[in-house]
Scaffold this motif. Structure first.
Motif, PDB file in Angstrom:
ATOM      1  N   TYR A   1      -4.032  13.061  14.842  1.00 20.95           N
ATOM      2  CA  TYR A   1      -5.382  13.801  14.017  1.00 20.95           C
ATOM      3  C   TYR A   1      -6.844  13.306  14.603  1.00 20.95           C
ATOM      4  CZ  TYR A   1      -2.176  17.660  11.079  1.00 20.95           C
ATOM      5  OH  TYR A   1      -1.773  18.744  10.833  1.00 20.95           O
ATOM      6  N   ASP A   2      -6.419  12.162  14.113  1.00 15.86           N
ATOM      7  CA  ASP A   2      -8.347  11.585  13.870  1.00 15.86           C
ATOM      8  C   ASP A   2      -8.462  11.710  15.942  1.00 15.86           C
ATOM      9  OD1 ASP A   2      -8.480  11.557  11.336  1.00 15.86           O
ATOM     10  OD2 ASP A   2      -7.529   9.514  11.815  1.00 15.86           O
TER      11      ASP A   2
ATOM     12  N   GLY B   1      -2.849   7.591   7.811  1.00 14.53           N
ATOM     13  CA  GLY B   1      -3.636   7.081   9.174  1.00 14.53           C
ATOM     14  C   GLY B   1      -2.805   6.172   9.432  1.00 14.53           C
TER      15      GLY B   1
ATOM     16  N   HIS C   1       1.165   4.611  -2.502  1.00  9.41           N
ATOM     17  CA  HIS C   1       1.619   5.894  -1.927  1.00  9.41           C
ATOM     18  C   HIS C   1       2.230   6.889  -2.934  1.00  9.41           C
ATOM     19  CE1 HIS C   1      -2.264   6.645   0.676  1.00  9.41           C
ATOM     20  NE2 HIS C   1      -2.193   5.987   0.757  1.00  9.41           N
TER      21      HIS C   1
ATOM     22  N   GLY D   1       0.670  10.168   1.232  1.00 12.20           N
ATOM     23  CA  GLY D   1      -0.852  10.018   1.933  1.00 12.20           C
ATOM     24  C   GLY D   1      -1.473  10.886   2.041  1.00 12.20           C
TER      25      GLY D   1
ATOM     26  N   THR E   1      -4.989  10.833  -1.075  1.00 17.29           N
ATOM     27  CA  THR E   1      -5.625   9.562   0.147  1.00 17.29           C
ATOM     28  C   THR E   1      -6.107   8.591  -1.158  1.00 17.29           C
ATOM     29  OG1 THR E   1      -7.620  11.083  -0.904  1.00 17.29           O
ATOM     30  CG2 THR E   1      -7.330  11.701   1.166  1.00 17.29           C
TER      31      THR E   1
ATOM     32  N   HIS F   1       0.587  -1.202   0.424  1.00 15.37           N
ATOM     33  CA  HIS F   1      -0.249   0.074   0.141  1.00 15.37           C
ATOM     34  C   HIS F   1       0.562   1.189  -0.016  1.00 15.37           C
ATOM     35  CE1 HIS F   1      -3.675   2.332   0.646  1.00 15.37           C
ATOM     36  NE2 HIS F   1      -3.263   3.359   1.632  1.00 15.37           N
TER      37      HIS F   1
ATOM     38  N   VAL G   1      -2.014  12.276   5.040  1.00 15.09           N
ATOM     39  CA  VAL G   1      -1.862  13.523   5.653  1.00 15.09           C
ATOM     40  C   VAL G   1      -1.197  14.653   4.264  1.00 15.09           C
ATOM     41  CG1 VAL G   1      -1.051  14.495   7.514  1.00 15.09           C
ATOM     42  CG2 VAL G   1      -2.208  12.377   7.744  1.00 15.09           C
TER      43      VAL G   1
ATOM     44  N   PRO H   1     -13.735  11.751   9.141  1.00 14.08           N
ATOM     45  CA  PRO H   1     -12.138  11.739   9.995  1.00 14.08           C
ATOM     46  C   PRO H   1     -11.131  13.035   9.586  1.00 14.08           C
ATOM     47  CG  PRO H   1     -12.568  11.520   7.384  1.00 14.08           C
ATOM     48  CD  PRO H   1     -13.031  11.870   8.227  1.00 14.08           C
TER      49      PRO H   1
ATOM     50  N   GLU I   1      -2.989   9.137  12.243  1.00 16.00           N
ATOM     51  CA  GLU I   1      -3.774   9.374  14.077  1.00 16.00           C
ATOM     52  C   GLU I   1      -3.712   9.908  15.000  1.00 16.00           C
ATOM     53  OE1 GLU I   1      -1.473   5.339  14.512  1.00 16.00           O
ATOM     54  OE2 GLU I   1      -2.982   4.440  15.959  1.00 16.00           O
TER      55      GLU I   1
ATOM     56  N   PRO J   1      -9.199  16.049   8.377  1.00 16.68           N
ATOM     57  CA  PRO J   1      -9.347  17.111   7.459  1.00 16.68           C
ATOM     58  C   PRO J   1      -9.715  18.264   8.317  1.00 16.68           C
ATOM     59  CG  PRO J   1     -10.243  15.247   6.037  1.00 16.68           C
ATOM     60  CD  PRO J   1      -9.484  15.139   8.037  1.00 16.68           C
TER      61      PRO J   1
ATOM     62  N   ASP K   1      -7.111  20.380  10.247  1.00 21.90           N
ATOM     63  CA  ASP K   1      -6.955  21.437   8.891  1.00 21.90           C
ATOM     64  C   ASP K   1      -7.293  23.194   8.863  1.00 21.90           C
ATOM     65  OD1 ASP K   1      -4.939  21.793   7.002  1.00 21.90           O
ATOM     66  OD2 ASP K   1      -6.135  20.593   5.562  1.00 21.90           O
TER      67      ASP K   1
HETATM   68  O1  KG4 Z   1      -3.825   7.487   3.374  1.00 21.65           O
HETATM   69  P1  KG4 Z   1      -4.999   7.351   3.996  1.00 21.65           P
HETATM   70  O2  KG4 Z   1      -6.586   7.738   3.377  1.00 21.65           O
HETATM   71  O3  KG4 Z   1      -5.376   6.230   4.897  1.00 21.65           O
HETATM   72  C1  KG4 Z   1      -4.346   5.254   4.970  1.00 21.65           C
HETATM   73  O4  KG4 Z   1      -3.755   4.438   4.286  1.00 21.65           O
HETATM   74  O5  KG4 Z   1      -4.027   5.692   6.151  1.00 21.65           O
HETATM   75  O6  KG4 Z   1      -5.162   8.860   4.772  1.00 21.65           O
HETATM   76  C2  KG4 Z   1      -6.243   8.403   6.066  1.00 21.65           C
HETATM   77  C3  KG4 Z   1      -5.395   9.439   6.825  1.00 21.65           C
HETATM   78  C4  KG4 Z   1      -6.453   9.704   8.254  1.00 21.65           C
HETATM   79  O7  KG4 Z   1      -6.126   9.683   9.373  1.00 21.65           O
HETATM   80  C5  KG4 Z   1      -7.392  10.845   7.646  1.00 21.65           C
HETATM   81  O8  KG4 Z   1      -7.522  12.039   8.878  1.00 21.65           O
HETATM   82  C6  KG4 Z   1      -5.957  11.914   7.389  1.00 21.65           C
HETATM   83  O9  KG4 Z   1      -5.109  11.408   6.135  1.00 21.65           O
HETATM   84  N1  KG4 Z   1      -6.600  12.978   6.524  1.00 21.65           N
HETATM   85  C7  KG4 Z   1      -5.474  14.342   6.667  1.00 21.65           C
HETATM   86  C8  KG4 Z   1      -6.457  15.043   6.252  1.00 21.65           C
HETATM   87  N2  KG4 Z   1      -7.510  14.629   5.215  1.00 21.65           N
HETATM   88  C9  KG4 Z   1      -6.829  13.639   5.448  1.00 21.65           C
HETATM   89  N3  KG4 Z   1      -4.871  15.031   7.786  1.00 21.65           N
HETATM   90  C10 KG4 Z   1      -4.758  15.949   7.826  1.00 21.65           C
HETATM   91  N4  KG4 Z   1      -4.828  16.949   7.512  1.00 21.65           N
HETATM   92  C11 KG4 Z   1      -6.075  16.839   6.434  1.00 21.65           C
HETATM   93  N5  KG4 Z   1      -6.386  18.015   5.847  1.00 21.65           N
END
Ligand code: KG4
Ligand code: ZN
Length: 340
Positions: free
Chosen positions: A165-166, A136, A115, A267, A300, A111, A269, A177, A163, A180, A183
């Motif tokens: 952030y969440d 995440g 990314h 990724g 994402t 994965h 974030v 989640p 993680e 965002p 942010d």
């Molecule tokens: O890569 P992804 O879609 O899934 C994984 O492989 O984990 O990442 C999801 C993560 C979540 O923790 C989400 O809160 C974070 O990415 N994320 C962000 C933002 N958009 C998504 N974190 C901070 N700021 C953002 N704008």
């Protein structure tokens, strides 16, 4: 060469067709975020069930949008791991069935390699390169001397950036989640709450976000016990700056030490506007290093990135066997072996 990519490692069911590892022909993502929102996070059983319902429709849609059929496809790339095992299995089994039925070679993809390779859908990768992977489930600095070569030079010792952030967002009562949401709030706030930055031992490229997460939670609890209000905008700005400060400083130091030509952001974030702006500002000062940041939709989870990484794996001779399984703890390794 056309590669069909399939991704089901977490909460997006995705299929895409990519030409020569860099050109998106079609890219379909069915998100399940709405179904998980009311539980405050991804529920594995619900994720698996959604993937089962969506996978065939999403793959058909990818072909319909591309105006192509299976006879046009040279390889099927699928996320083999890491991720939720029940979720991974849906994509892996769909890929195996299609590979067998249409006699098309199968390729398993990590994965995180996906990314990273989202960047190649934007710009050719120039080596040596350094990828900052922030999602995440992962926070990693990956050095790449050539295509398909991945050397993890730093990683998180506890929570991943997304993680953190969440979890912080959840404590603040924000919906999932949380990344965002924080942010958005951070843009309106001031960094006026002192929070720690975990630099770890001298020279280390590793990360740690659990102390910061606890500090935010303690700040909120202490304030509520004293009956004080903390502006969510200011807490978001302070937390976000602490995360970004460490990410950007370590990435810039590694880029210099490893003398890379390109820095790739990868990724979920990477969608963070504060992080994008801080990296752009930092690397504007580094001559000879270009910064690549994919558009939000490619940061994402999606399957175009899996097809892009799968193309390189396929070109390096990697083939998946029909006993391929979803591997929740799969390690990121370079594309050296012929079968995996
Ligand atoms: O890569 P992804 O879609 O899934 C994984 O492989 O984990 O990442 C999801 C993560 C979540 O923790 C989400 O809160 C974070 O990415 N994320 C962000 C933002 N958009 C998504 N974190 C901070 N700021 C953002 N704008
Ligand atoms: Zn991801």
């Amino acid at each position: 060469m056309y590669v069909l990519g399939i991704e089901t490692s977490c909460d997006e069911t995705a299929a895409a067709i990519v030409k020569n590892g860099k050109e998106i022909i079609s890219n379909v993502v069915a998100s399940q975020i709405e179904s998980h929102k009311r539980f405050g996070g991804v529920v594995p059983e619900i994720a698996s069930r959604h993937h089962v319902e969506q996978i065939t429709l999403v793959i058909e849609e990818a072909f319909r949008k591309a105006g192509m059929t299976y006879s046009d496809i040279d390889a099927i790339a699928v996320t083999e791991g890491p991720g939720l095992v029940g979720a991974l299995l849906i994509g892996v089994n769909a890929a195996k069935a299609l590979s067998f039925a249409h006699n098309i070679p199968l390729v398993g993809v990590h994965h995180i390699a996906g990314h990273i390779y989202a960047n190649r859908l934007v710009e050719d990768i120039v080596f040596p390169a350094l990828a900052l992977v922030v999602s995440g489930g992962h926070t990693e600095l990956v050095y790449m001397k050539e295509h398909g070569s991945f050397e993890v030079i730093g990683e998180t010792l506890d929570d991943a950036a997304g993680e953190a952030y969440d979890k912080v967002a959840r404590t603040m009562g924000l919906p999932y989640p949380g990344g965002p949401q924080i942010d958005k709030l951070a843009e309106k706030g001031n960094d006026n709450i002192p929070l720690p930055r975990a630099w770890l031992e001298e020279g280390s490229y590793n990360f740690s976000f659990s102390g910061l997460k606890s500090a935010v939670i303690n700040t909120l609890h202490n304030a509520s016990q004293k009956g004080q209000e903390i502006a969510p905008e200011d807490l978001s700005a302070s937390f976000q700056n602490s995360v970004i400060d460490v990410l950007v400083t370590k990435t810039a130091r590694a880029a210099k030490e490893y003398d890379v030509k390109q820095v790739l952001l990868a990724g979920g974030v990477a969608a963070n506007r504060g992080l994008r702006a801080a990296l752009e500002k930092e690397f504007a000062q580094h001559e000879g290093i270009t910064l690549v940041i994919p558009p939000l939709a490619l940061c994402t989870d999606n399957a175009a990135m899996i097809a892009a990484a799968g193309t390189i794996a396929f070109e390096k001779g990697i083939r998946g066997a029909y006993d391929m399984n979803g591997q929740p703890g799969l390690e990121l390794t370079s594309y050296k072996s012929l079968t995996r």
